[in-house]
Design a protein around this motif. Structure first.
Motif, PDB file in Angstrom:
ATOM      1  N   LEU A 117       0.660  -1.205  -0.107  1.00 16.68           N
ATOM      2  CA  LEU A 117       0.081   0.025   0.001  1.00 16.68           C
ATOM      3  C   LEU A 117       0.900   1.373  -0.123  1.00 16.68           C
ATOM      4  CD1 LEU A 117      -2.816  -0.860   2.673  1.00 16.68           C
ATOM      5  CD2 LEU A 117      -3.197  -0.634   0.107  1.00 16.68           C
ATOM      6  N   HIS A 118       1.824   1.371   0.988  1.00 10.26           N
ATOM      7  CA  HIS A 118       2.918   2.459   0.970  1.00 10.26           C
ATOM      8  C   HIS A 118       3.598   2.863  -0.293  1.00 10.26           C
ATOM      9  CE1 HIS A 118       2.773   3.810   4.862  1.00 10.26           C
ATOM     10  NE2 HIS A 118       3.070   2.683   5.507  1.00 10.26           N
ATOM     11  N   MET A 119       3.787   1.565  -1.146  1.00 11.64           N
ATOM     12  CA  MET A 119       4.501   1.731  -2.478  1.00 11.64           C
ATOM     13  C   MET A 119       3.309   2.363  -3.601  1.00 11.64           C
ATOM     14  SD  MET A 119       6.551  -1.852  -2.409  1.00 11.64           S
ATOM     15  CE  MET A 119       7.500  -1.577  -3.849  1.00 11.64           C
ATOM     16  N   GLY A 120       2.113   1.820  -3.427  1.00 12.49           N
ATOM     17  CA  GLY A 120       1.150   2.405  -4.307  1.00 12.49           C
ATOM     18  C   GLY A 120       0.866   3.900  -4.028  1.00 12.49           C
ATOM     19  N   PHE A 121       0.750   4.348  -2.938  1.00 13.06           N
ATOM     20  CA  PHE A 121       0.438   5.544  -2.444  1.00 13.06           C
ATOM     21  C   PHE A 121       1.483   6.535  -2.870  1.00 13.06           C
ATOM     22  CE2 PHE A 121      -2.373   3.782   1.261  1.00 13.06           C
ATOM     23  CZ  PHE A 121      -3.486   3.786   0.364  1.00 13.06           C
ATOM     24  N   SER A 122       2.684   6.132  -2.380  1.00 13.35           N
ATOM     25  CA  SER A 122       4.112   6.846  -3.027  1.00 13.35           C
ATOM     26  C   SER A 122       4.050   7.191  -4.387  1.00 13.35           C
ATOM     27  CB  SER A 122       5.402   6.194  -2.543  1.00 13.35           C
ATOM     28  OG  SER A 122       5.257   6.068  -1.179  1.00 13.35           O
ATOM     29  N   VAL A 123       3.881   6.208  -5.264  1.00 16.42           N
ATOM     30  CA  VAL A 123       3.778   6.362  -6.783  1.00 16.42           C
ATOM     31  C   VAL A 123       2.570   7.378  -6.859  1.00 16.42           C
ATOM     32  CG1 VAL A 123       3.239   5.504  -8.971  1.00 16.42           C
ATOM     33  CG2 VAL A 123       4.738   4.083  -7.306  1.00 16.42           C
ATOM     34  N   LEU A 124       1.334   7.515  -6.495  1.00 16.62           N
ATOM     35  CA  LEU A 124       0.175   8.390  -6.719  1.00 16.62           C
ATOM     36  C   LEU A 124       0.764   9.653  -6.427  1.00 16.62           C
ATOM     37  CD1 LEU A 124      -2.821   6.431  -5.211  1.00 16.62           C
ATOM     38  CD2 LEU A 124      -2.024   6.747  -7.887  1.00 16.62           C
ATOM     39  N   VAL A 125       1.318   9.810  -5.014  1.00 14.55           N
ATOM     40  CA  VAL A 125       1.960  11.090  -4.748  1.00 14.55           C
ATOM     41  C   VAL A 125       3.051  11.687  -5.758  1.00 14.55           C
ATOM     42  CG1 VAL A 125       2.732  12.610  -2.875  1.00 14.55           C
ATOM     43  CG2 VAL A 125       1.198  10.810  -2.330  1.00 14.55           C
ATOM     44  N   VAL A 184      -9.708 -10.429  12.421  1.00 12.18           N
ATOM     45  CA  VAL A 184      -8.586 -10.338  11.621  1.00 12.18           C
ATOM     46  C   VAL A 184      -8.245 -10.782  10.283  1.00 12.18           C
ATOM     47  CG1 VAL A 184      -6.100 -10.786  12.015  1.00 12.18           C
ATOM     48  CG2 VAL A 184      -7.593 -10.344  14.207  1.00 12.18           C
ATOM     49  N   TRP A 185      -8.605 -12.038  10.076  1.00 12.96           N
ATOM     50  CA  TRP A 185      -8.543 -12.734   8.656  1.00 12.96           C
ATOM     51  C   TRP A 185      -9.474 -11.809   7.868  1.00 12.96           C
ATOM     52  CZ3 TRP A 185      -4.325 -14.675   7.498  1.00 12.96           C
ATOM     53  CH2 TRP A 185      -3.474 -15.525   8.301  1.00 12.96           C
ATOM     54  N   GLY A 186     -10.776 -11.575   8.232  1.00 15.57           N
ATOM     55  CA  GLY A 186     -11.466 -10.721   7.131  1.00 15.57           C
ATOM     56  C   GLY A 186     -11.011  -9.554   6.671  1.00 15.57           C
ATOM     57  N   LEU A 187     -10.318  -8.749   7.880  1.00 12.43           N
ATOM     58  CA  LEU A 187      -9.697  -7.439   7.496  1.00 12.43           C
ATOM     59  C   LEU A 187      -8.684  -7.592   6.597  1.00 12.43           C
ATOM     60  CD1 LEU A 187      -9.486  -5.624  11.082  1.00 12.43           C
ATOM     61  CD2 LEU A 187     -10.835  -5.051   9.069  1.00 12.43           C
ATOM     62  N   GLU A 188      -7.930  -8.786   6.597  1.00  8.94           N
ATOM     63  CA  GLU A 188      -6.684  -8.855   5.936  1.00  8.94           C
ATOM     64  C   GLU A 188      -7.049  -9.283   4.418  1.00  8.94           C
ATOM     65  OE1 GLU A 188      -3.731  -8.122   6.431  1.00  8.94           O
ATOM     66  OE2 GLU A 188      -4.456  -7.565   8.870  1.00  8.94           O
ATOM     67  N   LEU A 189      -8.255  -9.927   4.305  1.00 13.53           N
ATOM     68  CA  LEU A 189      -9.024 -10.096   3.056  1.00 13.53           C
ATOM     69  C   LEU A 189      -9.318  -8.849   2.340  1.00 13.53           C
ATOM     70  CD1 LEU A 189      -9.868 -12.058   0.759  1.00 13.53           C
ATOM     71  CD2 LEU A 189     -11.954 -12.411   1.963  1.00 13.53           C
ATOM     72  N   VAL A 190     -10.017  -8.121   3.078  1.00 10.16           N
ATOM     73  CA  VAL A 190     -10.398  -6.938   2.483  1.00 10.16           C
ATOM     74  C   VAL A 190      -9.096  -6.061   2.171  1.00 10.16           C
ATOM     75  CG1 VAL A 190     -11.568  -4.645   3.098  1.00 10.16           C
ATOM     76  CG2 VAL A 190     -12.507  -6.644   4.024  1.00 10.16           C
ATOM     77  N   THR A 192      -6.423  -6.839   1.265  1.00 14.05           N
ATOM     78  CA  THR A 192      -5.472  -7.734   0.145  1.00 14.05           C
ATOM     79  C   THR A 192      -6.313  -7.094  -0.961  1.00 14.05           C
ATOM     80  OG1 THR A 192      -4.890  -9.493   1.552  1.00 14.05           O
ATOM     81  CG2 THR A 192      -4.919  -9.865  -0.778  1.00 14.05           C
ATOM     82  N   LEU A 193      -7.734  -7.461  -1.144  1.00 14.98           N
ATOM     83  CA  LEU A 193      -8.230  -6.824  -2.349  1.00 14.98           C
ATOM     84  C   LEU A 193      -8.284  -5.531  -2.751  1.00 14.98           C
ATOM     85  CD1 LEU A 193     -11.667  -8.785  -1.676  1.00 14.98           C
ATOM     86  CD2 LEU A 193     -10.002  -9.628  -3.270  1.00 14.98           C
ATOM     87  N   PHE A 194      -8.411  -4.695  -1.608  1.00 17.18           N
ATOM     88  CA  PHE A 194      -7.907  -3.343  -1.804  1.00 17.18           C
ATOM     89  C   PHE A 194      -6.478  -3.136  -2.324  1.00 17.18           C
ATOM     90  CE2 PHE A 194      -7.044   1.070  -0.702  1.00 17.18           C
ATOM     91  CZ  PHE A 194      -8.104   1.794  -0.635  1.00 17.18           C
TER      92      PHE A 194
END
Length: 223
Positions: A117-125, A184-190, A192-194
């Motif tokens: 996620l950090h890598m993706g946000f950094s590219v956007l910025v 917890v695992w439900g959050l991680e699934l969400v 991951t999809l995001f």
């Protein structure tokens, strides 16, 4: 205090605050410090460094501390630590015995998702700083109003998108467990999809990086 009594509003506030703070930090770094690091790969590496530092601080040091405490517990040296009475040692023992391999696996996986996620946000910025967009310019002259076009660097849309996406993913940490009983695992699934959707969008954005880099190279070679 009143906001804390409204869980959805409090979660959105905390998530958006984190998004504004972290993405503004990235923007300032790319805009004023890393002026020559404008490639797509530079955005990925910046996010990798940011997330890597967090991983070391939050996960590495935490588990290193737990390992040291566990070793002291097994060797009977835990009661030599100052300020620990029998009740505190008992509580600490229960906490350490609750650390299981699946729990460690979840924590490690969560950090890896956060890294992406950090890598993706950094590219956007980064793209918000270096994006090229046409600007319409009107000039008055004796013959009337003349319209011309120039290329301006920077597009705030991508910065705002990074802030909103960051705020959304952080808000889910409070919203999903409270309102939908997601564990917890439900959050991680969400997450991951995001992350997968964000990664797909970011690599589509790479085409713009490549096109603009090719245009800059053409202009420099024919200047």
């Amino acid at each position: 205090q009143q906001m804390a009594q409204i869980p959805w509003l409090y979660s959105l506030f905390l998530g958006l605050t984190a998004g504004i703070f972290e993405e503004t930090g990235r923007y300032l770094a790319f805009r004023f410090v890393l002026k020559k690091e404008r490639r797509f790969e530079d955005g990925l590496l910046f996010g990798l460094g940011h997330a890597g530092m967090e991983m070391i601080a939050l996960l590495g040091l935490t588990y290193l501390n737990n390992i040291l405490l566990a070793l002291m517990l097994n060797s009977g040296m835990l009661d030599t630590l100052p300020g620990l009475d029998a009740a505190a040692i008992e509580l600490l023992t229960q906490q350490l015995s609750g650390i299981t391999l699946p729990l460690i696996g979840v924590a490690l996986y969560e950090r890896l998702v956060t890294l992406a996620l950090h890598m993706g946000f950094s590219v956007l910025v980064l793209y918000s700083v270096r994006a090229k967009r046409p600007v319409r310019i009107k000039e008055k002259s004796d013959s009337g109003v003349q319209v011309s076009y120039a290329v301006k660097e920077g597009n705030p849309f991508w910065f705002l998108l990074a802030v909103l996406l960051h705020g959304a993913i952080d808000s889910m940490i409070g919203l999903l467990p409270y309102y939908f009983s997601v564990e917890v695992w439900g959050l991680e699934l969400v997450f991951t999809l995001f992350t997968a959707l964000l990664a797909g969008g970011v690599f589509l954005l790479k085409r713009r990086f490549d096109a603009e880099d090719a245009g800059d190279a053409f202009l420099q070679n024919n200047h």
